[in-house]
Design a protein around this motif. Structure first.
Motif, mmCIF file in Angstrom:
data_model
loop_
_atom_site.group_PDB
_atom_site.id
_atom_site.type_symbol
_atom_site.label_atom_id
_atom_site.label_comp_id
_atom_site.label_asym_id
_atom_site.label_seq_id
_atom_site.Cartn_x
_atom_site.Cartn_y
_atom_site.Cartn_z
ATOM 1 N N GLY A 8 1.400 -0.836 1.502
ATOM 2 C CA GLY A 8 0.996 -2.136 0.997
ATOM 3 C C GLY A 8 1.497 -3.322 1.785
ATOM 4 N N SER A 17 0.019 -13.406 -1.459
ATOM 5 C CA SER A 17 0.568 -12.325 -2.278
ATOM 6 C C SER A 17 0.338 -10.974 -1.627
ATOM 7 C CB SER A 17 -0.096 -12.318 -3.659
ATOM 8 O OG SER A 17 0.146 -13.511 -4.364
ATOM 9 N N ARG A 19 1.118 -6.591 -2.828
ATOM 10 C CA ARG A 19 1.701 -5.634 -3.758
ATOM 11 C C ARG A 19 2.092 -4.386 -2.991
ATOM 12 N NH1 ARG A 19 -0.450 -2.519 -9.200
ATOM 13 N NH2 ARG A 19 -1.659 -1.300 -7.692
ATOM 14 N N SER A 21 3.627 -0.540 -2.890
ATOM 15 C CA SER A 21 3.682 0.665 -3.706
ATOM 16 C C SER A 21 4.639 1.657 -3.069
ATOM 17 C CB SER A 21 2.304 1.306 -3.832
ATOM 18 O OG SER A 21 1.377 0.437 -4.432
ATOM 19 N N PHE A 68 8.653 -12.513 -7.436
ATOM 20 C CA PHE A 68 8.447 -11.068 -7.308
ATOM 21 C C PHE A 68 8.571 -10.407 -8.672
ATOM 22 C CE2 PHE A 68 9.982 -10.406 -2.625
ATOM 23 C CZ PHE A 68 9.142 -11.432 -2.215
ATOM 24 N N SER A 69 7.862 -9.279 -8.826
ATOM 25 C CA SER A 69 7.933 -8.516 -10.068
ATOM 26 C C SER A 69 7.931 -7.026 -9.745
ATOM 27 C CB SER A 69 6.750 -8.860 -10.967
ATOM 28 O OG SER A 69 6.795 -8.090 -12.153
ATOM 29 N N SER A 71 7.830 -3.077 -11.080
ATOM 30 C CA SER A 71 7.319 -2.300 -12.200
ATOM 31 C C SER A 71 7.166 -0.848 -11.755
ATOM 32 C CB SER A 71 5.984 -2.861 -12.703
ATOM 33 O OG SER A 71 5.000 -2.788 -11.682
ATOM 34 N N TYR A 80 6.240 -0.192 -7.979
ATOM 35 C CA TYR A 80 5.506 -1.322 -7.411
ATOM 36 C C TYR A 80 6.437 -2.513 -7.200
ATOM 37 C CZ TYR A 80 1.450 1.272 -9.125
ATOM 38 O OH TYR A 80 0.517 2.242 -9.381
ATOM 39 N N GLN A 82 5.260 -6.483 -6.881
ATOM 40 C CA GLN A 82 4.286 -7.569 -6.751
ATOM 41 C C GLN A 82 4.997 -8.780 -6.177
ATOM 42 O OE1 GLN A 82 0.871 -7.631 -7.409
ATOM 43 N NE2 GLN A 82 0.971 -9.654 -6.440
ATOM 44 N N ASN A 84 4.508 -12.647 -4.948
ATOM 45 C CA ASN A 84 3.678 -13.847 -4.965
ATOM 46 C C ASN A 84 4.416 -14.992 -4.282
ATOM 47 O OD1 ASN A 84 1.760 -12.438 -6.540
ATOM 48 N ND2 ASN A 84 2.807 -13.039 -8.433
#
Length: 125
Positions: A8, A17, A19, A21, A68-69, A71, A80, A82, A84
């Motif tokens: 990714g 952005s 994401r 993986s 950032f996130s 998960s 993951y 994410q 941004n």
């Protein structure tokens, strides 16, 4: 042992952005705390984010909070990140990492037993 493969990464303009993986195989995933770390050229590998085995507890380094996130999908053995509002200072190789089964997540690189090969993220200035 668990094998980890990141994907990714890429080149993205500032403010964009991505994401990331990280797919786990060859071992258990749902019982492991996971982390994302990054390493910029000439710098030490640093903590970015972590998540506990269930996904209910997360933490972030201050510089990425709110952007950032982290998960996870335990059914898919996938972690993951994410990202941004990317900034040039986010440019680095990003690594996912796994702790041993049932350990709590930490921010310490040496606490993680298994690492992926990394994926490059580049945000030009």
């Amino acid at each position: 042992q668990v094998q980890l493969v990141e994907s990714g990464g890429g080149l993205v303009q500032a403010g964009g952005s991505l994401r990331l993986s990280c797919v786990a195989s060859g071992g258990t995933f749902s019982d492991r705390a996971m982390g994302w770390f990054r390493q910029a050229p000439g710098k030490e590998r640093e903590f970015v984010a972590n998540i506990n085995w269930s996904g209910g507890v997360t933490s972030y380094t201050d510089s990425v909070k709110g952007r950032f996130s982290i998960s996870r999908d335990n059914a898919e053995n996938t972690l993951y990140l994410q990202m941004n509002s990317l900034k040039p200072e986010d440019t680095a190789v990003y690594y996912c990492a796994a702790r041993g089964p049932w350990y709590h997540p930490t921010t310490t690189r040496d606490d993680y037993d298994n690492w992926g090969q990394g994926t490059q993220v580049t945000v030009p200035s």
